[in-house]
Design a protein around this motif. Sequence first.
Motif, mmCIF file in Angstrom:
data_model
loop_
_atom_site.group_PDB
_atom_site.id
_atom_site.type_symbol
_atom_site.label_atom_id
_atom_site.label_comp_id
_atom_site.label_asym_id
_atom_site.label_seq_id
_atom_site.Cartn_x
_atom_site.Cartn_y
_atom_site.Cartn_z
ATOM 1 N N ALA A 1 0.830 -1.292 0.172
ATOM 2 C CA ALA A 1 0.038 -0.048 0.195
ATOM 3 C C ALA A 1 0.977 1.265 -0.032
ATOM 4 O O ALA A 1 0.488 2.294 -0.605
ATOM 5 C CB ALA A 1 -0.845 0.081 1.213
ATOM 6 N N SER A 2 2.234 1.226 0.633
ATOM 7 C CA SER A 2 2.918 2.405 0.682
ATOM 8 C C SER A 2 3.737 2.662 -0.609
ATOM 9 O O SER A 2 3.722 3.618 -1.125
ATOM 10 C CB SER A 2 3.797 2.170 1.877
ATOM 11 N N GLN A 3 3.848 1.412 -1.318
ATOM 12 C CA GLN A 3 4.670 1.365 -2.206
ATOM 13 C C GLN A 3 3.666 2.114 -3.299
ATOM 14 O O GLN A 3 4.160 3.054 -4.179
ATOM 15 C CB GLN A 3 4.878 -0.060 -3.128
ATOM 16 N N ALA A 4 2.533 1.741 -3.446
ATOM 17 C CA ALA A 4 1.408 2.473 -4.262
ATOM 18 C C ALA A 4 1.319 3.968 -4.145
ATOM 19 O O ALA A 4 1.274 4.809 -5.125
ATOM 20 C CB ALA A 4 0.065 1.696 -4.325
ATOM 21 N N CYS A 5 1.329 4.162 -2.829
ATOM 22 C CA CYS A 5 1.395 5.701 -2.474
ATOM 23 C C CYS A 5 2.310 6.261 -2.732
ATOM 24 O O CYS A 5 2.589 7.706 -3.583
ATOM 25 C CB CYS A 5 1.234 5.796 -1.081
ATOM 26 N N ILE A 6 3.693 6.024 -2.617
ATOM 27 C CA ILE A 6 5.139 6.651 -3.246
ATOM 28 C C ILE A 6 5.043 6.698 -4.542
ATOM 29 O O ILE A 6 5.572 7.671 -5.280
ATOM 30 C CB ILE A 6 6.135 5.620 -2.605
ATOM 31 N N THR A 7 4.460 5.567 -5.327
ATOM 32 C CA THR A 7 4.508 5.691 -6.801
ATOM 33 C C THR A 7 3.832 6.776 -7.287
ATOM 34 O O THR A 7 3.930 7.306 -8.337
ATOM 35 C CB THR A 7 4.042 4.173 -7.533
ATOM 36 N N GLY A 8 2.439 6.987 -6.668
ATOM 37 C CA GLY A 8 1.384 7.864 -6.976
ATOM 38 C C GLY A 8 2.144 9.275 -6.879
ATOM 39 O O GLY A 8 1.945 10.065 -7.616
ATOM 40 N N ALA A 9 2.761 9.383 -5.769
ATOM 41 C CA ALA A 9 3.611 10.482 -5.596
ATOM 42 C C ALA A 9 4.802 10.892 -6.685
ATOM 43 O O ALA A 9 4.828 12.458 -6.909
ATOM 44 C CB ALA A 9 4.439 10.749 -4.319
ATOM 45 N N PHE A 10 5.363 9.911 -7.013
ATOM 46 C CA PHE A 10 6.338 10.273 -8.363
ATOM 47 C C PHE A 10 5.616 10.606 -9.655
ATOM 48 O O PHE A 10 5.742 11.389 -10.209
ATOM 49 C CB PHE A 10 6.964 8.877 -8.661
ATOM 50 N N SER A 11 4.319 9.888 -9.807
ATOM 51 C CA SER A 11 3.648 10.453 -10.836
ATOM 52 C C SER A 11 2.771 11.635 -10.952
ATOM 53 O O SER A 11 3.140 12.426 -11.819
ATOM 54 C CB SER A 11 2.514 9.219 -11.284
ATOM 55 N N VAL A 12 2.335 12.134 -9.629
ATOM 56 C CA VAL A 12 1.881 13.630 -9.713
ATOM 57 C C VAL A 12 3.087 14.458 -9.560
ATOM 58 O O VAL A 12 2.760 15.394 -10.127
ATOM 59 C CB VAL A 12 1.226 13.373 -8.211
ATOM 60 N N SER A 13 4.187 14.218 -9.179
ATOM 61 C CA SER A 13 5.143 15.083 -9.258
ATOM 62 C C SER A 13 5.774 15.129 -10.448
ATOM 63 O O SER A 13 5.949 16.529 -11.092
ATOM 64 C CB SER A 13 6.507 14.590 -8.375
ATOM 65 N N ARG A 14 5.760 14.373 -11.336
ATOM 66 C CA ARG A 14 6.208 14.668 -12.758
ATOM 67 C C ARG A 14 5.087 15.423 -13.705
ATOM 68 O O ARG A 14 5.626 16.352 -14.308
ATOM 69 C CB ARG A 14 6.324 13.230 -13.440
ATOM 70 N N GLN A 15 4.098 15.103 -13.096
ATOM 71 C CA GLN A 15 2.925 15.820 -14.026
ATOM 72 C C GLN A 15 3.149 17.466 -13.357
ATOM 73 O O GLN A 15 2.805 18.158 -14.298
ATOM 74 C CB GLN A 15 1.374 15.353 -13.628
#
Length: 625
Positions: free
Chosen positions: A304-318
Amino acid sequence: MSPHKPTKKQTAALSLAALGVVFGDIGTSPLYSIREIFSIGDNILELNILNMLGVLSMIFWSLIAVVSIKYITFIMRANNNGEGGIMALLALAHRNAKTKRKRMLIAMIGIMGACMFYADGMITPAISVLSAVEGIEIALPGFHDFVIPITLIIIFFLFWFQSKGTASVGFLFGPVMLVWFSTLAILGVINIINEPSVLKALNPYYAYLYLHNNFAIAFITMGAIILCVTGAESLYADMGHFGRAPIRITWFSFVFPALTLNYYGQGALILQNPENIINPFYLMSPEWFTVPLIFLATIATIIASQACITGAFSVSRQALQLGFIPRMRVDHTSENQEGQIYLPRVNFLLMVGVIAVVLIFQKSSSLAAAYGVAITMDMVIASLLSIIVFAEIWKTWTKTVIVFSIFLAIDLVFFAANIIKVPNGGWFPLLIGIILLILMTTWSKGRSILYNKLKNESMHIDDFIKSFKRSSIARVKGISVFMTPNSNGVPHALLHNLKHNKVMHEKVVILTVKFLDIPHVKQKNMLNIVKLPNNFYQATVNYGFSDEPNIPRELAKSTIRGLKFEPMATSYFVGKESLVITKDQNMGVIRKRIFSFLFNSSEEITNQFKLPVNRVVELGSQNNF
């Protein structure tokens, strides 16, 4: 069958993958939600059968109202070329705004949503891993002092592993979460069998009684009930990776029933013995299964934390592509999957934030208030942006306002129930949000001021070419590419090159990179080159906010006769501005210093656009700001 429509086999595979990525956050909520509801405010909620039925009914109907109806039925219809998430929603809303004032207001709301997303990203790993590791106290009471160290070790290695990418282990996420949700359902059924009266809570009448009989206490406990729907925003954010159908199928057929059974099973366990409220999730398990359950829960919270971190990476790139945060390094950790990215700076800051959260709050129960504030602010912002987007989709404000006013009212009630807990931990996401809001708005405004200043000071390209015809500047073989944000102006780097080197390449390309408010740009629309007099060319490269910039790759596709980009014959010239802080009415000196710090610490343009380092020439200039 449409060629773009996935087969049943593909849908099943996507559904399993979505189970491992999308539902990790909401799937680990049973670890702490019921416990927090009855422990809120020093146990102000009396533990009796009527209150338990009311709480369970509230949980069930909150899952239906917020997740099933608001997000899956409605908000997931608002996709930006298939992409979802707060930045995609912001881009859609921004596109529909007709005036500058509305666009500024929408941008501010969207930035606030992104700030809360980052605050949520700091709290989610902390509360999830803490709540899982706290199960050690049930199996081994003497290991209480080891909860924090074990949690910190897990978090450290979780963030350390990000640079390796998840492609090698990502295929395990779905099967592991399949086991996790199956375990939730089985444990729930076992306990419901012992106390089947809890099934009465499926009737919304018990939720009504719960609110009607003692509204003040019920209202306060709603601040903890919202923990059951945490992660709902992930359904929308990950829509671009899996599609709406697999997420919808997985939710209704498996995740929602499993969560409902587990919550009701915990309720049944507590009704049998109120002392089980200390940690109902682990106590609902047979004693022999407690240690394996702790291990499984820890793995589930890591996923669950991994998915949250991955989401933060995606939002940051956007956010980076849309101009809300400074340039930073983006590494691709998988050759096959575009979404597998790693941002070292974001990863480090998130790790520091999560570790700080664990050390400050110490227990998962202490984090409930902070988590609730971040979640509910996210929900409110999503509803506000959705009103603007759906007014355009449905072509009517009346229907839009009626539908989303209901959702917004629910969100605001949950938000109000959480905001009163600011002294008890709710201050943390607000503090993080304010800091990030200041940084992001300062960067966005500073970029705009600097761009306009450079634009006003630059010579128009047409005037320059006319004057250049009369000059006797020597031309040498090769192609020079001068990068500039102002496609109609002469880049400062070009003028400095003439001033110092007094030579010009045979072919000169004025290159502007634009990031559009869509996820991806079609190949045929990505590169546009216009030939100007005297072997000058005006080139524009368009990217979406989810595209991977690579200037040499795009320029190699040029079809203009006589302009063939060869790596060893092409030189890239970029300006490197040094800012001198001055006082004026555009921005306060303190914010200017913040912008200057962000500007100087941003990633080199060479790395962002994949320019060959041995073919790049940097020409510095000093600018008053």
